[in-house]
Motif scaffolding. Structure first.
Motif, PDB file in Angstrom:
ATOM      1  N   ARG A 331       0.838  -1.204   0.000  1.00 51.29           N
ATOM      2  CA  ARG A 331       0.000   0.000   0.000  1.00 51.29           C
ATOM      3  C   ARG A 331       0.870   1.250   0.000  1.00 51.29           C
ATOM      4  O   ARG A 331       0.415   2.326  -0.321  1.00 51.29           O
ATOM      5  CB  ARG A 331      -0.882   0.028   1.252  1.00 51.29           C
ATOM      6  CG  ARG A 331      -2.014  -0.947   1.199  1.00 51.29           C
ATOM      7  CD  ARG A 331      -3.151  -0.531   2.145  1.00 51.29           C
ATOM      8  NE  ARG A 331      -4.153  -1.569   2.163  1.00 51.29           N
ATOM      9  CZ  ARG A 331      -4.077  -2.665   2.915  1.00 51.29           C
ATOM     10  NH1 ARG A 331      -3.052  -2.843   3.738  1.00 51.29           N
ATOM     11  NH2 ARG A 331      -5.004  -3.577   2.864  1.00 51.29           N
ATOM     12  N   TRP A 332       2.126   1.079   0.397  1.00 55.75           N
ATOM     13  CA  TRP A 332       3.007   2.241   0.558  1.00 55.75           C
ATOM     14  C   TRP A 332       3.731   2.647  -0.729  1.00 55.75           C
ATOM     15  O   TRP A 332       4.605   3.513  -0.717  1.00 55.75           O
ATOM     16  CB  TRP A 332       4.015   1.985   1.667  1.00 55.75           C
ATOM     17  CG  TRP A 332       4.695   0.638   1.610  1.00 55.75           C
ATOM     18  CD1 TRP A 332       4.336  -0.478   2.307  1.00 55.75           C
ATOM     19  CD2 TRP A 332       5.818   0.270   0.803  1.00 55.75           C
ATOM     20  NE1 TRP A 332       5.170  -1.521   1.992  1.00 55.75           N
ATOM     21  CE2 TRP A 332       6.090  -1.093   1.068  1.00 55.75           C
ATOM     22  CE3 TRP A 332       6.626   0.945  -0.109  1.00 55.75           C
ATOM     23  CZ2 TRP A 332       7.128  -1.782   0.450  1.00 55.75           C
ATOM     24  CZ3 TRP A 332       7.656   0.256  -0.723  1.00 55.75           C
ATOM     25  CH2 TRP A 332       7.898  -1.094  -0.452  1.00 55.75           C
ATOM     26  N   ALA A 333       3.389   2.005  -1.843  1.00 54.83           N
ATOM     27  CA  ALA A 333       4.022   2.387  -3.115  1.00 54.83           C
ATOM     28  C   ALA A 333       2.997   2.352  -4.223  1.00 54.83           C
ATOM     29  O   ALA A 333       1.984   1.664  -4.121  1.00 54.83           O
ATOM     30  CB  ALA A 333       5.168   1.440  -3.440  1.00 54.83           C
ATOM     31  N   ILE A 334       3.275   3.112  -5.267  1.00 55.24           N
ATOM     32  CA  ILE A 334       2.374   3.115  -6.420  1.00 55.24           C
ATOM     33  C   ILE A 334       3.220   3.271  -7.692  1.00 55.24           C
ATOM     34  O   ILE A 334       4.243   3.951  -7.677  1.00 55.24           O
ATOM     35  CB  ILE A 334       1.329   4.270  -6.295  1.00 55.24           C
ATOM     36  CG1 ILE A 334       0.231   4.160  -7.356  1.00 55.24           C
ATOM     37  CG2 ILE A 334       1.980   5.636  -6.429  1.00 55.24           C
ATOM     38  CD1 ILE A 334      -0.982   3.411  -6.912  1.00 55.24           C
ATOM     39  N   ALA A 335       2.775   2.601  -8.759  1.00 58.03           N
ATOM     40  CA  ALA A 335       3.461   2.777 -10.048  1.00 58.03           C
ATOM     41  C   ALA A 335       2.623   3.726 -10.888  1.00 58.03           C
ATOM     42  O   ALA A 335       1.492   3.396 -11.249  1.00 58.03           O
ATOM     43  CB  ALA A 335       3.606   1.438 -10.749  1.00 58.03           C
ATOM     44  N   PHE A 336       3.151   4.912 -11.146  1.00 59.17           N
ATOM     45  CA  PHE A 336       2.476   5.831 -12.065  1.00 59.17           C
ATOM     46  C   PHE A 336       2.872   5.397 -13.469  1.00 59.17           C
ATOM     47  O   PHE A 336       4.034   5.471 -13.844  1.00 59.17           O
ATOM     48  CB  PHE A 336       2.924   7.274 -11.794  1.00 59.17           C
ATOM     49  CG  PHE A 336       2.517   8.229 -12.881  1.00 59.17           C
ATOM     50  CD1 PHE A 336       1.189   8.594 -13.023  1.00 59.17           C
ATOM     51  CD2 PHE A 336       3.447   8.731 -13.777  1.00 59.17           C
ATOM     52  CE1 PHE A 336       0.800   9.452 -14.037  1.00 59.17           C
ATOM     53  CE2 PHE A 336       3.070   9.590 -14.789  1.00 59.17           C
ATOM     54  CZ  PHE A 336       1.739   9.949 -14.925  1.00 59.17           C
ATOM     55  N   LYS A 337       1.877   4.881 -14.205  1.00 56.90           N
ATOM     56  CA  LYS A 337       2.185   4.342 -15.535  1.00 56.90           C
ATOM     57  C   LYS A 337       2.049   5.424 -16.583  1.00 56.90           C
ATOM     58  O   LYS A 337       1.095   6.200 -16.569  1.00 56.90           O
ATOM     59  CB  LYS A 337       1.203   3.214 -15.871  1.00 56.90           C
ATOM     60  CG  LYS A 337       1.424   1.969 -15.054  1.00 56.90           C
ATOM     61  CD  LYS A 337       2.518   1.125 -15.688  1.00 56.90           C
ATOM     62  CE  LYS A 337       2.339  -0.306 -15.347  1.00 56.90           C
ATOM     63  NZ  LYS A 337       2.403  -1.291 -16.278  1.00 56.90           N
ATOM     64  N   PHE A 338       2.955   5.446 -17.540  1.00 48.11           N
ATOM     65  CA  PHE A 338       2.837   6.401 -18.640  1.00 48.11           C
ATOM     66  C   PHE A 338       1.622   6.030 -19.477  1.00 48.11           C
ATOM     67  O   PHE A 338       1.252   4.855 -19.534  1.00 48.11           O
ATOM     68  CB  PHE A 338       4.084   6.362 -19.507  1.00 48.11           C
ATOM     69  CG  PHE A 338       5.302   6.889 -18.810  1.00 48.11           C
ATOM     70  CD1 PHE A 338       5.200   7.948 -17.929  1.00 48.11           C
ATOM     71  CD2 PHE A 338       6.536   6.326 -19.032  1.00 48.11           C
ATOM     72  CE1 PHE A 338       6.316   8.434 -17.284  1.00 48.11           C
ATOM     73  CE2 PHE A 338       7.665   6.804 -18.394  1.00 48.11           C
ATOM     74  CZ  PHE A 338       7.555   7.860 -17.518  1.00 48.11           C
ATOM     75  N   PRO A 339       1.018   7.031 -20.146  1.00 50.97           N
ATOM     76  CA  PRO A 339      -0.171   6.717 -20.943  1.00 50.97           C
ATOM     77  C   PRO A 339       0.146   5.626 -21.968  1.00 50.97           C
ATOM     78  O   PRO A 339       1.133   5.743 -22.688  1.00 50.97           O
ATOM     79  CB  PRO A 339      -0.491   8.028 -21.657  1.00 50.97           C
ATOM     80  CG  PRO A 339       0.312   9.064 -21.001  1.00 50.97           C
ATOM     81  CD  PRO A 339       1.402   8.420 -20.216  1.00 50.97           C
ATOM     82  N   PRO A 340      -0.615   4.566 -21.991  1.00 47.82           N
ATOM     83  CA  PRO A 340      -0.317   3.474 -22.910  1.00 47.82           C
ATOM     84  C   PRO A 340      -0.603   3.874 -24.346  1.00 47.82           C
ATOM     85  O   PRO A 340      -1.432   4.732 -24.611  1.00 47.82           O
ATOM     86  CB  PRO A 340      -1.265   2.369 -22.478  1.00 47.82           C
ATOM     87  CG  PRO A 340      -2.380   3.077 -21.810  1.00 47.82           C
ATOM     88  CD  PRO A 340      -1.806   4.320 -21.204  1.00 47.82           C
ATOM     89  N   GLU A 341       0.103   3.240 -25.240  1.00 45.84           N
ATOM     90  CA  GLU A 341      -0.104   3.528 -26.650  1.00 45.84           C
ATOM     91  C   GLU A 341      -1.101   2.552 -27.276  1.00 45.84           C
ATOM     92  O   GLU A 341      -1.460   2.684 -28.418  1.00 45.84           O
ATOM     93  CB  GLU A 341       1.232   3.491 -27.371  1.00 45.84           C
ATOM     94  CG  GLU A 341       2.029   4.769 -27.165  1.00 45.84           C
ATOM     95  CD  GLU A 341       3.386   4.553 -26.557  1.00 45.84           C
ATOM     96  OE1 GLU A 341       3.934   3.469 -26.748  1.00 45.84           O
ATOM     97  OE2 GLU A 341       3.877   5.461 -25.866  1.00 45.84           O
ATOM     98  N   GLU A 342      -1.541   1.556 -26.480  1.00 43.28           N
ATOM     99  CA  GLU A 342      -2.537   0.607 -26.992  1.00 43.28           C
ATOM    100  C   GLU A 342      -3.609   0.374 -25.947  1.00 43.28           C
ATOM    101  O   GLU A 342      -3.330   0.337 -24.767  1.00 43.28           O
ATOM    102  CB  GLU A 342      -1.879  -0.743 -27.307  1.00 43.28           C
ATOM    103  CG  GLU A 342      -1.110  -0.733 -28.587  1.00 43.28           C
ATOM    104  CD  GLU A 342      -0.574  -2.119 -28.932  1.00 43.28           C
ATOM    105  OE1 GLU A 342      -1.071  -3.120 -28.385  1.00 43.28           O
ATOM    106  OE2 GLU A 342       0.332  -2.169 -29.762  1.00 43.28           O
TER     107      GLU A 342
END
Ligand code: AMP
Length: 714
Positions: A331-342
């Motif tokens: 809960r103490w971390a999050i992955a901010f994902k780049f906008p997907p291309e698909e």
């Protein structure tokens, strides 16, 4: 969601309808689970995915949302309930003492903010966070006993991974022994497990795939799969030849170290001799986190390795422990994902558009979906053959991509999610614009409407003339042109030059919503349009030729024709044979140009254009770039970090100066330009004695316009 379902029972649906909706959702959930399991196997076990990560994530997301809305379909074996992974049988299994978790994703800044909000609430205040790049590689766990590397394991399914020690020992930046200076930081003697990512630099990945192609082997889909595949080789010598690297960023059990948090851990890892990514930041505020994410997105392309997001972690280990874990992630971390291309979405319908040459183009009408940061609702399907080849059907779940991040494209359907009643699509027999029968010429992909009075064609032809690549009449958009066509003021392109300001100003563009009175274009816009029409008279003859919309004459062909026949008179007098002599003009193009210019109706339009002052002769050629690099062949490798130029752009600059640019090094190569992290092409250049230039040398060539001097000629 449960609340909404209850309200619906009371007010909208009967029990039967609700049961039907739930079983639909149930069927969809089952289908999605099967599909995801299949792709998980292809990805992890075979290292040969058939869909992109983004498309996979999109399916996973839909499943997660459906399961959240329908908890009655809970299944502990659903792919949402475990870390993606597959334990192969080739390597000895390693049971992780501490589970290797996955990370929860934030798909955009709003979701990131939601996580920041939750964290603040859970801890009662804003706490320091550590931002790191999310390296797109393969997870690895390294165990050291008394400072010596004894075991390396993959993540596997999070609980059990594979023992890949012999292979990891060949990875150059993995210390086989921890540096003595760091041993003090270890709280307990005995064993310690450090974790991170094994990755393959982009340049090495390209070189590996190029070699695979040369040898007739299947290429890897992306650097991540190449890294995972290279790690799981039976022969460690193969792994050794694969140019793998690592970034280490975690410890399995934080009590094993005296570090109090992530930031100190990174410091210790560096001291211990690990390769730690330098792009890290300790942030005190949400604004700083945002800024880090934005900067990471900007630099993504220029980094020599792939990243797919940013990982934000609560710095303090004590606070991490307070927040704990969910079943699959901390809960103490999050992955901010780049906008997907698909992304995946629903194909609602396939409509048909009639172009200016009468060609009928099928268009995918999609359930709007955000791809690479913007909403996509429509995408061209090009022609019937394409629709058949991709076998997309109305009702399909399709994978949508933004090619080059600009033009949306339907890649293919997810066949297992196809509704039972979906049928192959057929081209309509009648033109949707004028109802005339549609024909397909022998040997052509395109179906067309050949009716001369087809209004859709007139509109498209007129719009093409005004478009940016042609005569560039600014402001002359579809709505205005359609009105002018309807009112009979525009039938062909020469009519543009007879429009006056008054009639444009009084052109009715619609009705007032308030009282139904007519709305007019108005004098300001009218004046601008008249000026734009006037300005278009001076465009080059090549643009005029392109703007006329002659079949098979694109922009480049128009330029080539004009270079050989610089006036309308010369061009009109040319025979088909003479036209065929022009570079880039074949028999079909020549015949098309010839018959266009011989058609009386077209001659009349050209005369009227000439009469109104539209330029029908070539302008004096623009000043040319001196061809100082003529006869030289360049190869570019590595990333041009200083200028930030892509290799394509750099290649184009060299070509403009007369050089040839090639993708592979041979004895005929004059120079190899090596950017940062240059791979096998550099080695090949050295082996063949081809002179190597740095990025600075390259920039000097651009600046001075002078050809570089080969060492032997000095
Ligand atoms: P996912 O595989 O999409 O669930 O993402 C989780 C994975 O991201 C982890 O298992 C790590 O292998 C990987 N990862 C890459 N860079 C980092 C990083 N800086 N911190 C934590 N995990 C990372």
């Amino acid at each position: 969601m449960a609340d909404r379902a209850e309200t619906q029972t009371e007010s909208l649906f009967g029990a039967e309808e609700l049961a039907a909706a739930a079983s639909d959702a149930g069927a969809r959930i089952q289908a999605l689970r099967r599909e995801i399991e299949h792709h998980t196997y292809l990805y992890y076990a075979l290292d040969a995915p058939t869909i992109s990560d983004a498309a996979f994530d999109s399916l996973m997301r839909e499943l997660r949302e459906l399961e959240a809305a329908h908890p009655e379909f809970y299944d502990p074996a659903s792919p949402t309930q475990r870390v993606g992974g597959y334990v192969g049988e080739q390597f000895a299994p390693v049971v992780h003492e501490q589970r290797m978790y996955s990370l929860d994703n934030a798909m955009d800044l709003d979701e990131l903010d939601a996580w920041l909000g939750r964290t603040k609430e859970a801890l009662g205040r804003e706490v320091p966070l550590v931002c790191e790049l999310k390296i797109d590689g393969s997870s690895i766990a390294l165990t050291y006993e008394d400072g010596v590397l004894v075991r390396a394991a993959t993540r596997g399914d999070g609980t059990t991974g594979e023992d890949v020690t012999v292979n990891v020992r060949t990875v150059r930046d993995v210390p086989l022994r921890l540096r003595a200076e760091a041993l003090d930081g270890i709280a307990r003697t005995g064993s310690i497990e450090l974790r991170g990512e094994v990755y393959m630099p982009k340049a090495s990945f390209e070189a590996l795939n190029a070699a695979a192609e040369d040898n007739g082997r299947a290429p890897f889909a992306n650097p991540r799969n190449a890294a995972a595949g290279s790690l799981r080789q039976k022969d460690p010598k193969v792994t050794q030849g694969r140019d793998l690297s690592t970034f280490i960023y975690a410890v399995a059990d934080e009590h094993a170290l005296s570090a109090s948090g992530q930031w100190e851990l990174l410091e210790w890892l560096r001291e211990a001799g690990f390769h730690v990514n330098p792009d890290v930041k300790r942030c005190e505020t949400a604004a700083e986190v945002h800024e880090f994410c934005e900067r990471a997105l900007e630099k993504r392309q220029s980094l020599p390795y792939e990243i797919d997001g940013v990982v934000v972690k609560v710095d303090s280990f004590a606070l991490q422990a307070e927040m704990g874990f969910t079943a699959r992630a901390p809960r103490w971390a999050i992955a901010f994902k780049f906008p997907p291309e698909e992304k995946t979405t629903l194909l609602r319908d396939i409509t048909v558009q009639v172009g200016r040459t009468g060609v009928l183009t099928p268009v995918a009408e999609l359930e709007p979906v955000v791809v690479a940061g913007s909403t996509v609702a429509r995408a061209t399907l090009h022609n019937l053959d394409e629709v058949r080849r991709k076998d997309v059907r109305v009702g399909d779940t399709v994978i949508v991509r933004k090619a080059g991040d600009v033009i949306p494209e339907v890649l293919r359907p997810v066949e297992s999610l196809r509704p039972a009643d979906a049928v192959p699509w057929e081209m309509p027999a009648a033109c949707p614009s004028c109802g005339a029968p549609v024909v397909r010429e022998e040997g052509e992909a395109a179906f067309r409407c050949i009716s001369l009075d087809c209004p859709a064609q007139a509109l498209e032809r007129l719009l093409h003339w005004a478009s940016r690549g042609a005569m560039d009449i600014e402001g002359m958009g579809e709505e205005i042109v359609a009105r002018l066509v309807e009112s009979g003021r525009l039938t062909d392109v020469a009519d543009y030059y007879t429009l006056d300001e008054y009639e444009l100003a009084t052109l009715e563009t619609g009705r007032s919503k308030k009282d139904g009175t007519p709305v007019h274009l108005g004098s300001t816009i009218a004046a601008k349009l008249v000026a734009a029409i006037e300005a278009s008279k001076g465009r080059s003859f090549a643009r005029v030729l392109f703007g006329l919309g002659i079949r098979h004459v694109g922009k480049t062909t128009a330029e080539q024709i004009v270079a050989a026949f610089p006036t309308i008179e010369a061009l009109s007098a040319a025979s088909v044979e003479e036209l065929t002599e022009v570079d880039g003009v074949g028999g079909i193009v020549a015949a098309s140009v010839h018959s266009f210019l011989r058609t009386p109706a077209n001659q009349e339009v050209l005369q009227r254009l000439a009469h109104r002052g539209v330029n029908l002769a070539e302008e004096a050629p623009a000043e040319e770039v001196p061809q100082t690099l003529a006869g030289l062949t360049f190869v570019l490798t590595g990333s041009l970090v200083e200028s930030g130029m892509t290799r394509d752009d750099a290649g184009a600059r060299l070509k403009a100066m007369g050089a040839k640019v090639s993708g592979s090094v041979s004895k005929k190569t004059s120079f190899v330009i090596c950017g940062e992290a240059a791979g096998s092409k550099y080695d090949k250049a050295v082996a063949l004695g081809v002179p190597v230039l740095t990025e600075q040398d390259f920039l000097r060539i651009l600046e001075t316009g002078e050809a570089p001097v080969a060492p032997e000629a000095e």
